[in-house]
Design a protein around this motif. Structure first.
Motif, PDB file in Angstrom:
ATOM      1  N   GLN A 235     104.319 -11.409 -27.162  1.00 50.17           N
ATOM      2  CA  GLN A 235     104.360 -10.360 -27.982  1.00 50.17           C
ATOM      3  C   GLN A 235     104.820 -11.216 -29.331  1.00 50.17           C
ATOM      4  OE1 GLN A 235     106.372  -6.692 -27.845  1.00 50.17           O
ATOM      5  NE2 GLN A 235     104.622  -5.482 -28.176  1.00 50.17           N
ATOM      6  N   LEU A 236     104.182 -11.157 -30.480  1.00 50.87           N
ATOM      7  CA  LEU A 236     104.558 -11.287 -31.468  1.00 50.87           C
ATOM      8  C   LEU A 236     105.669 -10.897 -32.433  1.00 50.87           C
ATOM      9  CD1 LEU A 236     101.416 -13.197 -32.640  1.00 50.87           C
ATOM     10  CD2 LEU A 236     103.323 -14.355 -31.321  1.00 50.87           C
ATOM     11  N   ALA A 237     106.269 -11.343 -33.652  1.00 49.50           N
ATOM     12  CA  ALA A 237     107.006 -10.182 -34.100  1.00 49.50           C
ATOM     13  C   ALA A 237     106.266  -9.373 -35.008  1.00 49.50           C
ATOM     14  CB  ALA A 237     108.234 -11.307 -35.038  1.00 49.50           C
ATOM     15  N   ASP A 238     104.693  -9.234 -35.295  1.00 49.34           N
ATOM     16  CA  ASP A 238     104.531  -7.527 -35.245  1.00 49.34           C
ATOM     17  C   ASP A 238     103.755  -7.409 -34.328  1.00 49.34           C
ATOM     18  OD1 ASP A 238     101.698  -9.667 -34.287  1.00 49.34           O
ATOM     19  OD2 ASP A 238     101.169  -9.984 -35.991  1.00 49.34           O
ATOM     20  N   GLY A 239     103.884  -7.385 -33.369  1.00 56.26           N
ATOM     21  CA  GLY A 239     103.952  -6.445 -31.826  1.00 56.26           C
ATOM     22  C   GLY A 239     102.817  -6.813 -31.941  1.00 56.26           C
ATOM     23  N   THR A 240     101.940  -7.823 -32.122  1.00 60.78           N
ATOM     24  CA  THR A 240     100.553  -7.788 -31.292  1.00 60.78           C
ATOM     25  C   THR A 240     100.757  -9.337 -30.545  1.00 60.78           C
ATOM     26  OG1 THR A 240     100.466 -10.186 -32.776  1.00 60.78           O
ATOM     27  CG2 THR A 240      98.899  -7.991 -33.995  1.00 60.78           C
ATOM     28  N   TYR A 242      99.840 -12.729 -28.441  1.00 67.13           N
ATOM     29  CA  TYR A 242      99.466 -14.026 -28.610  1.00 67.13           C
ATOM     30  C   TYR A 242      98.311 -14.428 -27.914  1.00 67.13           C
ATOM     31  CZ  TYR A 242      99.035 -19.195 -28.971  1.00 67.13           C
ATOM     32  OH  TYR A 242      99.119 -20.332 -29.204  1.00 67.13           O
ATOM     33  N   GLY A 281     109.812 -13.037 -30.640  1.00 65.30           N
ATOM     34  CA  GLY A 281     108.884 -12.670 -30.250  1.00 65.30           C
ATOM     35  C   GLY A 281     109.642 -11.901 -28.607  1.00 65.30           C
TER      36      GLY A 281
END
Length: 391
Positions: A235-240, A242, A281
């Motif tokens: 999970q990336l820093a923006d919540g999405t 990968y 992340g």
């Protein structure tokens, strides 16, 4: 048409009464003491564990010069992809070039001296064969010749050292990757203590995270620690999430005594260069609980960070029972880890009207729903308006 509208409103009120019958509101007035009761069972639950993580390239090389001097050339820009051996920086090298020329001159001098001494030595051998000179003179000529060869070798070594020092002024990339920040500008004085930049190989990324001791032990009981883990997500820093799945490839052999955790490393492919070294992340590890006890969150009361349900005991009396739940949930249900077991019974609606030890009349959730629907249909227009306004 008016009757149809009233039925729609009644259906709306019935839905409101159902929602109010949970942990957040009251209970419809049935004129009796009937509450819906559910028997605890088990089912399969798809769950996941999340761990904070730091993303790094498989190779982060800090570029430091071996030579000291002023930067005369910066041949790359931040974020540029470079290959191994590519020239990155040039440091002022006039002094080093002079040293190379001086060393080359010393080699030339030593070579000329060696050639002269060699002629003398060869001539001395002929004279010794003709018994013109003695052994002492021949040995002296040979020693002079050997000394000249040693002086040439020493000069050649000095030349090689001077050339190597000159090569240090041309800073090249030791690996393929992406150039990081460039803290120094052209003309800056740099030395080995200064990091000129970092070259990160980000074709594949290593994601560092830590698992607590309890999770590691549970994982090891299922078999080999690493092979027991499924593919993991990032999970990336923006919540999405990968787009590529990763695999855990490394696990520390010791537990950090300060944190009680074990460091793990998961590897992710990075074909589109979306992941950057140094980013943060969350590692998401999916898991399946085949014997999970799942209950709706609406039948759970929370008091001072503790969770309670009303279980049905002897004599149809309810008991205020504390439960423990898995911290991971879907927002609608809890997975109970302690406090309930298969076969137990709990009240699923109207819990705000209950008290510990209260006697109730247990009914099925279906019958409870039917009674709510019937009551909503029987309500007058004024009662419907009051119900909507109170909601």
């Amino acid at each position: 048409m008016k009757k149809k509208n009233m039925l729609c409103v009644a259906a709306l009120v019935a839905a409101m009464l159902v929602s109010c019958g949970g942990g957040g509101g009251g209970r419809p007035n049935f004129g009796d003491n009937e509450y819906p009761v559910v028997t605890v069972g088990t089912s399969s639950a798809d769950m996941q564990s999340t761990y904070p993580a730091v993303i790094k390239g498989v190779q982060d090389v800090e570029i430091r010069p071996k030579a000291s001097g002023f930067l005369t050339q910066i041949n790359v820009r931040e974020g540029q992809t470079v290959s191994a051996g590519q020239l990155l920086f040039v440091i002022d090298n006039e002094t080093y070039q002079a040293q190379v020329r001086q060393a080359q001159a010393a080699v030339n001098t030593a070579t000329a001296q060696l050639n002269t001494v060699k002629l003398t030595y060869e001539n001395s051998k002929k004279l010794h064969e003709n018994q013109v000179i003695g052994d002492f003179e021949l040995q002296s000529a040979q020693n002079t010749y050997e000394s000249a060869k040693a002086q040439l070798a020493q000069a050649q070594a000095a030349l090689a050292s001077a050339k190597e020092a000159l090569s240090f002024c041309y800073v090249k990339s030791p690996a393929s990757g992406v150039v990081g920040t460039l803290p120094f500008k052209k003309g800056a004085l740099v030395s080995g203590s200064n990091a000129l930049t970092t070259v990160s190989n980000i074709s594949t990324m290593e994601v560092y995270f830590s698992m607590n001791e309890k999770d590691v032990l549970a994982m090891q009981r299922e078999g080999d620690a690493l092979s027991a883990l499924p593919s993991v997500k990032l999970q990336l820093a923006d919540g999405t999430m990968y787009g590529q799945e990763g695999k855990v490839t490394k696990m520390s052999g010791v537990i950090d005594a300060a944190t009680g955790t074990v460091q793990m490393i998961a590897v992710f492919s990075n074909p589109q260069k979306l992941l950057k070294s140094g980013a943060s992340g969350n590692i998401v590890i999916p898991r399946v609980n085949s014997g999970a006890i799942i209950i709706p969150q609406s039948c759970v009361m929370e008091v001072q960070n503790k969770k309670f349900v009303y279980t049905l005991g002897e004599g149809n009396k309810v008991k205020y029972t504390e439960i423990k739940v898995d911290p991971q949930n879907d927002g609608n249900n809890y997975v109970v880890t302690d406090g309930l077991k298969p076969g137990d019974k709990y009240v699923s609606n109207g819990i705000t009207k209950l008290s510990d030890g209260m006697e109730i009349v247990p009914i099925t959730p279906e019958k409870y729903q039917q009674k709510i629907t019937d009551q909503a249909k029987a309500m007058t227009s004024g009662e419907i308006i009051d119900a909507v306004q109170k909601k």
